[in-house]
Design a protein around this motif. Structure first.
Motif: not given
Length: 354
Positions: A46-57, A92-107
């Motif tokens: 699940l953290w793989d996507k968060a890593d990608q988001v942080l890399d993009d930011i 901004f980065a914290a909100s964006t990462v958390l948004s991806h984590l929540l959605q990738d978890s199905g919420l």
């Protein structure tokens, strides 16, 4: 639900998940440390996507002279004071990462509200802009706000709108109401000398005042110049159709695809925020789940003053930081229940369960 005018909130179903993206003001240092630790231990992919988001930011931020946010958000302990622009970019980065984590978890949200800086992440969540585009816009905003640093400030007034406006009128003509957050929580902004005159009233029986840790007077009419410069510097960006309704507390309605979202996103940082009116539009709260997608619980606390029965979740607070493993389990369960078109257990992710 009956509303006096169409805001877009009335389209949110009785059991919708509502994402609330907060503005600036919270310390981002170490904000993702506990959540990352729990995810890597229990759901490492699940953290793989968060890593990608942080890399993009961080890649985009570096091109504009800012960053990296990863070092700020994943700090093991508080670091030194942050350079200009980094608190905003990291939040901004914290909100964006958390948004991806929540959605990738199905919420996934059915409705989104973004307050001030939070609207950048909100519009990414809704599909209007990419992570890189949102990061670029935050950097452009920071760059054009820089000349206003030290020239103004913001103050939290523990009073309603009427009492606050009376106080401002009696204090200084350049003070302005900037955010109407809750019945007894109004934020004002103004130039440095006007703020000093306001704070001098702390000892004179006026409503309680608290200066906010912001370097400039956001949401003030003197910032019109920022809007024009921002639009010039982002003129090549092209928005995409909104996949999820986004309610603007500045426009006091939902965005449409006919709106220039770049203009809306910067107006949400220089014009007044009608948060209380926006949140009150969700009355009655029903079985909706309100999730604060960012650091702290400022929006949820405002919501609770208006809708005490609302079911809420604040993933990035000190209270939740020590119990992220249970949070991940409950998050997965809640997502499965809601994905099955049921109302779910509204208390499953409530603050007192984290």
């Amino acid at each position: 639900m009956t509303t006096s005018r169409s805001t877009g909130i009335e389209r949110a179903s009785h059991d919708a998940t509502v994402f609330l993206f907060p503005g600036q003001g919270n310390d981002p240092r170490g904000a993702l440390t506990g959540l990352r630790r729990a995810i890597v231990q229990h759901r490492p992919t699940l953290w793989d996507k968060a890593d990608q988001v942080l890399d993009d930011i961080d890649r985009t931020a570096a091109a504009h002279g800012y960053g990296p946010t990863r070092a700020v958000l994943l700090a093991a302990r508080p670091t030194a004071d942050l350079d200009y622009g980094m608190p905003q970019l990291a939040q901004f980065a914290a909100s964006t990462v958390l948004s991806h984590l929540l959605q990738d978890s199905g919420l996934r949200p059915q409705t989104i509200v973004g307050q001030s800086l939070g609207e950048y992440s909100a519009l990414i969540c809704a599909g209007a802009f990419t992570v890189a585009e949102g990061t670029r816009m935050v950097c452009v905003m920071n760059t054009h706000y820089r000349e206003f640093v030290g020239r103004g400030a913001m103050v939290l007034v523990r009073a309603d709108e009427e009492a606050t406006r009376t106080l401002l009128t009696a204090t200084h003509p350049d003070l302005a109401v900037s955010c109407l957050n809750a019945p007894q929580q109004t934020i004002v902004s103004g130039p440095t000398e006007a703020i000093a005159a306001l704070l001098a009233r702390n000892a004179s029986g006026a409503p309680r005042l608290h200066r906010l840790p912001l370097p400039y007077a956001s949401h003030h009419p003197s910032l019109r110049k920022v809007l024009d410069l921002f639009l010039d510097d982002t003129s090549d960006l092209r928005q995409r159709p909104l996949r999820i309704p986004v309610i603007s507390p500045t426009l006091r309605r939902a965005y449409t695809d006919a709106d220039d979202l770049r203009e809306g996103i910067i107006e949400n940082t220089i014009k007044p925020i009608y948060l209380m009116e926006t949140l009150h539009g969700f009355d009655p709260p029903g079985q909706r789940l309100f999730v604060e997608v960012g650091i702290g619980d400022s929006l949820i606390r405002c919501l609770k003053t208006l809708l005490p029965a609302a079911h809420t979740c604040t993933p990035l607070t000190p209270q939740s930081n020590g119990n992220q493993t249970n949070f991940l389990t409950r998050l997965a369960n809640e997502a499965q229940i809601r994905a099955a078109d049921g109302p779910g257990d509204p208390g499953l992710l409530a603050n007192d369960h984290l």
